[in-house]
Write an enzyme that holds these catalytic residues in place. Sequence first.
Site, PDB file in Angstrom:
ATOM      1  N   CYS A   1       0.847  -1.202   0.000  1.00 17.73           N
ATOM      2  CA  CYS A   1       0.000   0.000   0.000  1.00 17.73           C
ATOM      3  C   CYS A   1       0.883   1.255   0.000  1.00 17.73           C
ATOM      4  O   CYS A   1       2.086   1.179   0.238  1.00 17.73           O
ATOM      5  CB  CYS A   1      -0.911  -0.003   1.231  1.00 17.73           C
ATOM      6  SG  CYS A   1      -0.018   0.147   2.787  1.00 17.73           S
TER       7      CYS A   1
ATOM      8  N   CYS B   1       3.010   1.676   3.058  1.00 18.23           N
ATOM      9  CA  CYS B   1       4.120   0.717   3.109  1.00 18.23           C
ATOM     10  C   CYS B   1       5.279   1.203   2.235  1.00 18.23           C
ATOM     11  O   CYS B   1       6.443   1.113   2.635  1.00 18.23           O
ATOM     12  CB  CYS B   1       3.652  -0.662   2.657  1.00 18.23           C
ATOM     13  SG  CYS B   1       2.366  -1.370   3.706  1.00 18.23           S
TER      14      CYS B   1
END
Length: 77
Positions: free
Chosen positions: A10, A13
Amino acid sequence: MKIEVLGPGCPKCHETERLVREAVAEAGVSAEVLKVTDFQEMARLGVFATPAVVIDGVVKCSGKVPARKDILGWVGK
């Protein structure tokens, strides 16, 4: 030093991985930075919220993007 950035990929991340890599370069330390996307591996490390940062097997942060100053503290600067 082994640094693992845990997360499925994501935006948060990716941001965490970028911050970790920049902090390692800024601190001038020797570290292997790995991206872990496997949920079984994350569970084995005891992480159930991402993004997370694990340094030498110790969970330093889970469920949020860490601050740059925190990462620098973890890597020894």
